[in-house]
Design a protein around this motif. Structure first.
Motif, PDB file in Angstrom:
ATOM      1  N   TRP A   1       0.836  -1.202   0.000  1.00 26.44           N
ATOM      2  CA  TRP A   1       0.000   0.000   0.000  1.00 26.44           C
ATOM      3  C   TRP A   1       0.872   1.255   0.000  1.00 26.44           C
TER       4      TRP A   1
ATOM      5  N   CYS B   1       2.213   2.070  -3.395  1.00 27.69           N
ATOM      6  CA  CYS B   1       1.200   2.683  -4.257  1.00 27.69           C
ATOM      7  C   CYS B   1       0.964   4.142  -3.869  1.00 27.69           C
TER       8      CYS B   1
ATOM      9  N   ALA C   1       8.583   4.054  -3.645  1.00 25.27           N
ATOM     10  CA  ALA C   1       7.575   3.097  -4.111  1.00 25.27           C
ATOM     11  C   ALA C   1       8.221   1.777  -4.540  1.00 25.27           C
TER      12      ALA C   1
ATOM     13  N   TRP D   1       7.666  -1.805  -2.658  1.00 25.71           N
ATOM     14  CA  TRP D   1       7.126  -2.993  -3.324  1.00 25.71           C
ATOM     15  C   TRP D   1       8.100  -4.168  -3.200  1.00 25.71           C
TER      16      TRP D   1
END
Length: 182
Positions: free
Chosen positions: A129, A132, A154, A158
């Motif tokens: 999350w 994102c 980001a 990830w």
């Protein structure tokens, strides 16, 4: 120092973290793959701490606003409420990720398979999350360096999220055996 029953019985002496021998510093029952998994988990934990700190820094940058080339401070009450909530969300979630990563290093979490798996899966969801969220938003409207900071955060988030999913079932068996013996 008082002698433990295993020491008195002639068992090899242990030192440092649970289950380690003084000569090698490694857990006796841990094989090559177990040691590699531990190193990889430690590396991803360190990367997770870095991601949490970067996300918290994005919240601070959001608060600084115009001083660092971002949007102007909010004008009205409702915009002000959103501005405060957005900044605190980034700082709080970033610091919560750091605290949870550091907590996962404790023997209580690292040696209990169910706790460890729940900790890692929860962190995986948070990092996916977070990635994102960091990929877009108001920081992308600022200077190029802040957009790059968001993209780096980001991608790292990830990566850590996927790693946490992969390592969710890899609790420390040597530490678990030592914790059970206590």
């Amino acid at each position: 120092r008082r002698a433990s029953s295993s020491f008195a019985a002639g068992a090899p002496r242990r030192c440092g973290r649970a289950g380690r021998t003084p000569a090698t510093g490694t857990a006796p029952a841990m094989g090559v793959y177990g040691a590699r998994i531990r190193v990889a988990r430690s590396a991803f934990t360190a990367l997770g701490v870095a991601v949490g700190l970067l996300f918290a820094a994005q919240g601070v940058l959001f608060f600084l606003g115009a001083q660092v080339g971002h949007q102007e401070r909010p004008e009205g009450f409702w915009e002000g409420c959103h501005w405060v909530a957005h900044g605190f969300l980034c700082v709080a979630l970033g610091l919560a990720c750091v605290a949870t990563e550091l907590r996962s290093c404790s023997a209580r979490v690292a040696s209990h398979v169910a706790r460890f798996a729940m900790n890692r899966m929860g962190l995986a969801v948070a990092y996916l999350w977070l990635g994102c969220y960091a990929a877009g938003g108001p920081l992308r409207a600022g200077p190029t360096w802040s957009a790059v900071l968001g993209q780096v955060t980001a991608i790292a988030a990830w990566t850590v999220g996927v790693a946490h999913i992969l390592f969710a079932g890899c609790a420390d068996r040597a530490d678990a055996d030592a914790a059970t013996a206590k």
